[in-house]
Design a protein around this motif. Structure first.
Motif, mmCIF file in Angstrom:
data_model
loop_
_atom_site.group_PDB
_atom_site.id
_atom_site.type_symbol
_atom_site.label_atom_id
_atom_site.label_comp_id
_atom_site.label_asym_id
_atom_site.label_seq_id
_atom_site.Cartn_x
_atom_site.Cartn_y
_atom_site.Cartn_z
ATOM 1 N N UNK A 296 0.030 1.489 5.319
ATOM 2 C CA UNK A 296 1.093 0.501 5.115
ATOM 3 C C UNK A 296 0.994 -0.047 3.684
ATOM 4 N N UNK A 297 2.104 -0.512 3.143
ATOM 5 C CA UNK A 297 2.098 -1.037 1.777
ATOM 6 C C UNK A 297 3.176 -2.103 1.620
ATOM 7 N N UNK A 298 2.992 -2.969 0.612
ATOM 8 C CA UNK A 298 4.019 -3.906 0.168
ATOM 9 C C UNK A 298 4.345 -3.577 -1.289
ATOM 10 N N UNK A 299 5.244 -4.361 -1.911
ATOM 11 C CA UNK A 299 5.866 -3.919 -3.153
ATOM 12 C C UNK A 299 5.574 -4.827 -4.347
ATOM 13 N N UNK A 300 5.689 -4.204 -5.521
ATOM 14 C CA UNK A 300 5.580 -4.866 -6.829
ATOM 15 C C UNK A 300 6.883 -5.599 -7.138
ATOM 16 N N UNK A 301 6.925 -6.310 -8.273
ATOM 17 C CA UNK A 301 8.122 -7.064 -8.648
ATOM 18 C C UNK A 301 9.327 -6.149 -8.832
ATOM 19 N N UNK A 302 9.119 -4.900 -9.326
ATOM 20 C CA UNK A 302 10.156 -3.870 -9.321
ATOM 21 C C UNK A 302 9.726 -2.836 -8.283
ATOM 22 N N UNK A 303 10.329 -2.843 -7.092
ATOM 23 C CA UNK A 303 9.826 -1.967 -6.021
ATOM 24 C C UNK A 303 10.118 -0.496 -6.235
ATOM 25 N N UNK A 304 10.944 -0.147 -7.232
ATOM 26 C CA UNK A 304 11.267 1.258 -7.451
ATOM 27 C C UNK A 304 12.566 1.648 -6.786
ATOM 28 N N UNK A 305 12.595 2.819 -6.143
ATOM 29 C CA UNK A 305 13.832 3.326 -5.555
ATOM 30 C C UNK A 305 14.230 2.600 -4.279
ATOM 31 N N UNK A 306 13.314 1.912 -3.632
ATOM 32 C CA UNK A 306 13.638 1.149 -2.430
ATOM 33 C C UNK A 306 12.584 0.069 -2.261
ATOM 34 N N UNK A 307 12.813 -0.802 -1.271
ATOM 35 C CA UNK A 307 11.845 -1.856 -1.015
ATOM 36 C C UNK A 307 12.276 -3.190 -1.582
ATOM 37 N N UNK A 308 11.461 -4.222 -1.346
ATOM 38 C CA UNK A 308 11.706 -5.575 -1.827
ATOM 39 C C UNK A 308 10.387 -6.188 -2.282
ATOM 40 N N UNK A 309 10.389 -6.923 -3.382
ATOM 41 C CA UNK A 309 9.148 -7.578 -3.811
ATOM 42 C C UNK A 309 8.786 -8.744 -2.906
#
Length: 696
Positions: A64-77
């Motif tokens: 499992x993972x969470x995201x950086x301030x710029x999540x990339x192609x998908x996701x939310x910080x």
């Protein structure tokens, strides 16, 4: 004839709006995927002018993972909202360097295992003697193959002057993991066509000849999964990075993180050469808007008012307003021979409707101005509000069915309230009408609401006032026209039977609200609410008993009600929206829409919610029609469903982009970058066939 009719209970709606969401706040929150804990670090003590750090530590389960301030192609910080006393202020997250997280054709950026997100705390004055209370509301998106939004409320009390170094190692590791700022580096960035060209000098000599990965801190700017062309010359590194076709920003300065193995560096550079967004496709003729599409900016304020008035009137035909028809039928029957009472009731009902619309609009404007991603019907996205409405309609139904009379539960002065203030009773019926009608969007109404939120605040409120006038207008006219009064049958024994019959639409509304709650909070939330409704029903019946029986039965009934309330509230919390499981439908995401269109496939999106009755009618009729689904298949159209039952910022943003603020919304996106066609709220098979023909 009852001395108090059921609409008197609309006053309880005001109490329902004030029901607090009960949640226990601690320093640690655990879910099946993440263990989150609020930590503090003050190596020189909690005092003014001393370094003090707070941090949210996320320990992820494997994979499992969470995201950086710029999540990339998908996701939310991950986002942090602090509540601090005067003299204390929290800075932004000092993000550790992320890791690339490839997933199929996408690349995201974030954190696995354990990560600490440090935040500097500034104290301009000494904390109070009792210590420094810290409250945090944190929201994060945790993903594996699926993604689940989670949140937590955290409390800490920092001792005044106390040294906090229990978590020294965790904070020192997190601060050391930040991208290194390069004081001697110089960088420039320019845009050449669809490419971002970055040139950086002054990088550490140990990096010469290495392959680097460039991560802009600005979201939605580049194609993260595409390889970049990079080269070294005379100690200068140059990279050509493909821009995203869906980019939504043109920053004048661009902070960037460079990843080189386990090392990370941060530089910032001015950007030159931007073209206006949409320039490349500006020459392409946009398809004609479909019926019900968002109004152009130049629609005009007068036209917007007319759209709102018409939409409000048509709202009376929506299924969610049917329970209010029951109460209005009783009201007309009761005052059939009294024209003055009918007129006063009509004006009072209209005032209740319009003022309630203005109150909702004002709350929505204020929350959106504060950064909340909300739209029409936002209150139905809160499980506690849905439960309060179910409780209210249960009491109304029980009262109509004769289980209890309010005059037996209230003091004599309060029991005679309706007889002394019939206008106030009609006013509160208008309040109740808006509470029930708010999940619905009628034809013309979606366009009016989308237009309203492009206007200054005062004009937005006028649009909502016109919407309320449209909803109340049929009843106002009926109360003022003598032929309507003459057509009504005279009061008599039949009214008692009609009153009992009208209880069943109320109970049907409770069933609908239970289903909405089930989508939001799962089976535990539904079972909890059913237990609470049972306890409320028993208490209402017990206290309606005559003589001493009221006390013998009512006292344990109140104790049972208190226990049921304590038992049910923890279950009234929103759960992640379920994925679309209907055959042929996928779960919506902006990335999925972009990927399908880039692959040359048109997309149909059903923006829906469980609390939107019109949405459910369309889903079970037109969108379940085998012939319609076959038309979609032959046209090669992908079917996506965006479920807005619980709050979802990405869906709210997508609706805003379409000029809408509520559901249902039906959007047909062509395969290219053309403008989507918006279909009407009352969907038909013929309209879908016409829209599909426009794709060819």
């Amino acid at each position: 004839m009852p001395s108090l009719r059921a609409s008197f209970l609309a006053r309880l709606l005001l109490l329902a709006l004030l029901v607090p969401v009960c949640a226990q706040a601690t320093a640690r929150v655990e879910t099946p995927r993440v263990r989150a804990e609020l930590l503090a670090y003050a190596p020189e003590g909690v005092a003014a002018g001393k370094p003090v750090w707070l941090g949210l530590q996320l320990q992820h389960q494997p994979h499992w993972h969470t995201y950086w301030k710029n999540p990339g192609d998908s996701g939310l910080p991950t986002t942090l909202a602090w509540t601090l006393p005067a003299g204390a202020s929290a800075g932004e997250i000092d993000w550790p360097a992320p890791r690339p997280l490839p997933f199929g054709p996408l690349v995201n950026y974030g954190y696995e295992d354990t990560v600490l997100l440090p935040v500097p705390l500034t104290l301009s004055e000494a904390p109070a003697s009792g210590g420094l209370p810290v409250k945090l509301q944190a929201d994060w998106l945790v993903c594996k193959e699926e993604c689940i939004p989670e949140s937590g409320e955290f409390d800490l009390l920092l001792p005044n002057g106390g040294v906090l170094d229990q978590h020294r190692a965790a904070f020192e590791a997190a601060l050391a993991a930040r991208p290194q700022a390069l004081a001697n580096a110089s960088a420039e960035v320019r845009v050449e066509g669809d490419t971002l060209v970055a040139t950086i000098a002054g990088l550490p000599a140990t990096l010469a000849g290495s392959e680097l990965r460039l991560l802009p801190e600005t979201e939605g700017l580049i194609e993260h999964a595409q390889a970049i062309q990079q080269s070294w010359q005379d100690g200068r590194w140059q990279a050509q990075v493909p821009l995203s076709p869906q980019r939504s920003a043109s920053p004048e300065r661009l902070p960037m993180v460079l990843l080189a193995g386990d090392s990370a560096f941060r530089v910032e550079a001015p950007v030159s050469g931007w073209k206006a967004l949409g320039t490349a496709s500006a020459a392409a003729p946009a398809p004609a808007p479909a019926p019900g599409a968002a109004p152009p900016t130049g629609i005009g304020f007068a036209a917007g008012l007319l759209l709102a008035l018409a939409g409000g009137a048509l709202l009376n035909l929506m299924p969610c307003v049917f329970p209010i028809l029951s109460l209005k039928v009783l009201g007309f029957a009761r005052h059939a021979g009294a024209r003055r009472e009918l007129a006063v009731g009509g004006f009072a009902y209209t005032a209740g409707v319009i003022l309630s619309f203005l109150a909702l609009a004002g709350a929505l404007i204020a929350l959106r101005a504060g950064g909340e991603q909300l739209g029409w019907g936002f209150q139905l996205q809160e499980p506690v509000f849905v439960a309060a409405l179910a409780l209210l309609f249960t009491l109304i139904g029980l009262n109509l069915a004769g289980v209890f009379e309010l005059r037996t539960l209230l003091p004599g002065s309060a029991a005679g309230w309706q007889l002394q203030h019939p206008a106030a009773d009609a006013f509160l019926t208008g309040v109740l009408a808006v509470a029930v009608a708010s999940p619905c969007t009628a034809p013309f109404m979606g366009a009016a609401l989308g237009f309203a939120f492009t206007l200054p605040g005062a004009q937005t409120l006028l649009i909502f006032a016109a919407l309320g006038l449209g909803l109340a207008l049929p009843y106002l006219l009926a109360s003022l026209l003598p032929p309507v009064a003459r057509a009504m049958p005279r009061p008599g024994a039949w009214m008692a039977r009609l009153r009992t019959v009208m209880a069943f639409p109320m109970f049907a509304t409770v069933l609908w609200l239970l289903w909405v709650l089930g989508v939001q909070a799962g089976v535990n939330g539904v079972i909890g609410l059913l237990g609470l409704l049972l306890a409320v029903s028993f208490a209402a019946w017990a206290w309606a008993q005559p003589g001493r029986s009221r006390w013998w039965l009512g006292t344990p009934a109140v104790a049972l009600l208190a226990a049921a309330l304590a038992w049910s509230l923890p279950g009234l919390r929103a759960q992640p929206a379920p994925a679309a499981t209907t055959a042929g439908w996928e779960t919506w995401s902006p990335e999925r829409v972009a990927a399908l269109r880039a692959a040359g496939q048109p997309v149909f999106v059903d923006f829906t919610a469980a609390w939107c009755v019109t949405c459910q009618v369309n889903k079970r009729t037109t969108l379940a029609d085998a012939a319609v689904l076959e038309e979609f298949r032959r046209a090669g159209v992908a079917l996506l469903r965006a479920d807005w039952t619980s709050r979802d910022a990405s869906i709210t943003a997508a609706l805003d982009g379409l000029g809408r603020s509520g559901v249902p919304v039906y959007a047909l996106y062509p395969a290219d970058a053309g403008t989507p066609q918006l279909l009407t709220e009352l969907l038909s098979a013929g309209e879908i066939r016409s829209a599909l023909a426009n794709l060819k």
